[in-house]
Motif scaffolding. Structure first.
Motif, mmCIF file in Angstrom:
data_model
loop_
_atom_site.group_PDB
_atom_site.id
_atom_site.type_symbol
_atom_site.label_atom_id
_atom_site.label_comp_id
_atom_site.label_asym_id
_atom_site.label_seq_id
_atom_site.Cartn_x
_atom_site.Cartn_y
_atom_site.Cartn_z
ATOM 1 N N THR A 44 33.796 50.906 12.911
ATOM 2 C CA THR A 44 34.292 52.152 12.531
ATOM 3 C C THR A 44 35.366 52.200 11.247
ATOM 4 N N ASP A 45 36.474 51.753 11.671
ATOM 5 C CA ASP A 45 37.940 51.284 11.643
ATOM 6 C C ASP A 45 38.228 49.771 10.365
ATOM 7 N N GLY A 46 36.771 49.021 10.898
ATOM 8 C CA GLY A 46 37.724 47.872 9.777
ATOM 9 C C GLY A 46 38.101 47.188 10.845
ATOM 10 N N ALA A 47 38.591 47.162 12.160
ATOM 11 C CA ALA A 47 39.650 46.367 12.947
ATOM 12 C C ALA A 47 38.859 45.124 13.343
ATOM 13 N N PRO A 48 40.279 44.251 13.047
ATOM 14 C CA PRO A 48 39.129 42.617 13.797
ATOM 15 C C PRO A 48 39.198 42.461 15.003
ATOM 16 N N ILE A 49 38.388 41.699 15.144
ATOM 17 C CA ILE A 49 37.545 41.708 17.194
ATOM 18 C C ILE A 49 38.828 40.858 17.244
ATOM 19 N N PRO A 50 39.981 41.651 18.537
ATOM 20 C CA PRO A 50 40.847 40.581 18.434
ATOM 21 C C PRO A 50 40.211 39.655 18.943
ATOM 22 N N ALA A 51 41.345 38.375 18.971
ATOM 23 C CA ALA A 51 41.067 36.815 19.279
ATOM 24 C C ALA A 51 41.435 36.595 20.926
ATOM 25 N N ASP A 52 41.933 37.426 21.062
ATOM 26 C CA ASP A 52 41.992 37.523 23.362
ATOM 27 C C ASP A 52 40.824 38.081 23.200
ATOM 28 N N ILE A 53 39.458 38.841 23.012
ATOM 29 C CA ILE A 53 38.636 39.295 23.501
ATOM 30 C C ILE A 53 37.287 38.466 24.588
ATOM 31 N N GLY A 54 38.064 37.907 24.277
ATOM 32 C CA GLY A 54 37.414 36.413 25.655
ATOM 33 C C GLY A 54 37.792 36.893 26.838
ATOM 34 N N GLU A 55 39.193 37.034 26.662
ATOM 35 C CA GLU A 55 40.246 36.336 27.854
ATOM 36 C C GLU A 55 40.406 38.047 28.373
ATOM 37 N N GLN A 56 39.857 39.061 27.522
ATOM 38 C CA GLN A 56 39.865 41.258 27.888
ATOM 39 C C GLN A 56 38.715 41.046 28.204
ATOM 40 N N ALA A 57 37.655 40.283 28.032
ATOM 41 C CA ALA A 57 36.609 40.763 29.177
ATOM 42 C C ALA A 57 36.424 40.268 30.407
ATOM 43 N N ALA A 58 36.625 38.825 30.255
ATOM 44 C CA ALA A 58 37.417 37.755 31.000
ATOM 45 C C ALA A 58 37.811 39.073 32.794
ATOM 46 N N GLN A 59 38.807 39.410 31.674
ATOM 47 C CA GLN A 59 40.318 40.247 32.803
ATOM 48 C C GLN A 59 39.091 41.713 33.389
ATOM 49 N N ALA A 60 37.988 42.330 32.467
ATOM 50 C CA ALA A 60 37.470 43.340 33.149
ATOM 51 C C ALA A 60 36.724 42.783 33.958
ATOM 52 N N TYR A 61 36.187 41.687 33.242
ATOM 53 C CA TYR A 61 35.001 41.591 34.870
ATOM 54 C C TYR A 61 35.384 41.010 35.879
ATOM 55 N N THR A 62 36.784 40.435 35.585
ATOM 56 C CA THR A 62 37.164 39.984 37.107
ATOM 57 C C THR A 62 37.626 41.284 37.846
ATOM 58 N N GLY A 63 38.013 42.627 37.280
ATOM 59 C CA GLY A 63 39.034 43.411 37.966
ATOM 60 C C GLY A 63 37.860 44.510 38.487
ATOM 61 N N ALA A 64 37.446 43.833 37.873
ATOM 62 C CA ALA A 64 35.824 44.770 38.724
ATOM 63 C C ALA A 64 34.932 44.334 40.132
ATOM 64 N N LEU A 65 34.831 43.117 40.196
ATOM 65 C CA LEU A 65 34.140 42.013 41.309
ATOM 66 C C LEU A 65 34.995 42.963 42.345
ATOM 67 N N ALA A 66 36.239 42.866 42.798
ATOM 68 C CA ALA A 66 36.356 43.566 44.084
ATOM 69 C C ALA A 66 35.628 45.008 44.584
ATOM 70 N N PRO A 67 36.238 45.819 43.892
ATOM 71 C CA PRO A 67 35.274 47.127 43.382
ATOM 72 C C PRO A 67 34.213 47.065 43.836
ATOM 73 N N HIS A 68 33.660 46.389 43.510
ATOM 74 C CA HIS A 68 32.022 46.304 43.122
ATOM 75 C C HIS A 68 30.865 45.382 43.743
ATOM 76 N N ALA A 69 31.665 44.340 44.791
ATOM 77 C CA ALA A 69 31.533 43.818 45.832
ATOM 78 C C ALA A 69 31.814 44.324 47.015
ATOM 79 N N GLU A 70 32.696 45.141 46.947
ATOM 80 C CA GLU A 70 33.068 46.059 48.825
ATOM 81 C C GLU A 70 32.125 46.907 48.651
ATOM 82 N N ARG A 71 31.314 48.104 47.608
ATOM 83 C CA ARG A 71 30.138 49.025 47.788
ATOM 84 C C ARG A 71 29.343 47.496 48.228
#
Length: 276
Positions: A44-71
């Motif tokens: 939509t805006d032509g913004a480039p894919i962040p160089a650290d997109i993999g790290e951001q996605a991985a951090q989001a994945y890791t951050g969701a592990l604990a609450p999901h595992a608790e459930r």
């Protein structure tokens, strides 16, 4: 049954913890949300894919592990406790039912003692019999209440460990209260009626069994004199009595009439004419 009480308390506590958890995404959903946001910004805006997109996605994945595992852990625990409860109730039910059966035997012995001493008492004959007759009649009425409570607890135990539809069929025939009951006569609209089976329950007794009226002193006397009053301790053996019986609905406490089930009958198809 201490084990049942403890397990029910654990189940309630665990269910409350599970309900209190905030709604959180799964790790996969959290990772995909970061990726989708980056892709949408580029589209939509032509913004480039962040160089650290993999790290951001991985951090989001890791951050969701604990609450999901608790459930998952709490949900698994709830399911395990729910599966364990019927087993615990089944194990403990036999001791409870055996105790109730012993109480019922004691009541029947006392009723027979009263009958031997004062005969078949009712309100009028009790007055004529004098003080002893009145005392015995009052005691018989008290014992009716004792039997009511025994049967109430008995059915509450059955309801925890057996199918309610099968129980309804058993209760309708009186298998939970009297032994040696034959197959019931057809209750349909046929004009043919076979001769009553010699072991069939009397009509007034069957009316009490089916909830048409409450237990009373004559019913109590019949219980004691028939020698057929019982309280089945082995629920599996009891339910085998009605393996072929129709499910007549969900039973209540035995006071109200049993519910009836209606079955829709399909209309017959029209006959086909032969092609000639």
């Amino acid at each position: 049954m201490p084990d049942v009480v403890r397990t029910e308390a654990l189940l309630k506590e665990t269910e409350e913890r599970l309900r209190s958890l905030p709604s959180t995404p799964t790790p996969e959903e959290a990772r995909q949300t970061v990726i989708d946001a980056a892709v949408e910004a580029q589209r939509t805006d032509g913004a480039p894919i962040p160089a650290d997109i993999g790290e951001q996605a991985a951090q989001a994945y890791t951050g969701a592990l604990a609450p999901h595992a608790e459930r998952i852990a709490l949900a698994t625990a709830v399911n395990a406790l729910k599966r364990r409860l019927p087993l615990l109730k089944s194990r403990g039910s036999r001791a409870v039912l055996a105790s109730l059966a012993a109480q019922l035997d004691d009541v029947m012995d006392e009723v027979r003692t009263i009958i031997a001493r004062s005969g078949h008492l009712d309100a009028d004959s009790a007055i004529e019999a004098g003080e002893q007759g009145l005392t015995d009649y009052r005691r018989l009425r008290e014992l009716v209440g004792v039997v009511d409570e025994i049967r109430r607890v008995q059915r509450s135990v059955y309801a925890e460990i057996a199918d309610r539809g099968v129980l309804a069929s058993l209760y309708h025939a009186g298998h939970d209260q009297f032994c040696g009951i034959p197959a019931q006569d057809d209750e349909g609209g046929s004009s043919y009626r076979p001769a009553p089976h010699p072991d069939a329950l009397p009509a007034d007794v069957l009316s009490v069994v089916r909830g048409g009226r409450r237990r009373d002193v004559p019913f109590l006397i019949y219980m004691a004199e028939s020698g057929r009053a019982w309280l089945p301790v082995d629920v599996e053996e009891l339910t085998e009595v009605s393996c072929d019986a129709e499910d007549v609905g969900t039973p209540d406490d035995g006071v109200n009439p049993l519910y009836q089930r209606e079955t829709a009958v399909p209309e017959p198809t029209a006959p086909r004419r032969p092609r000639i």
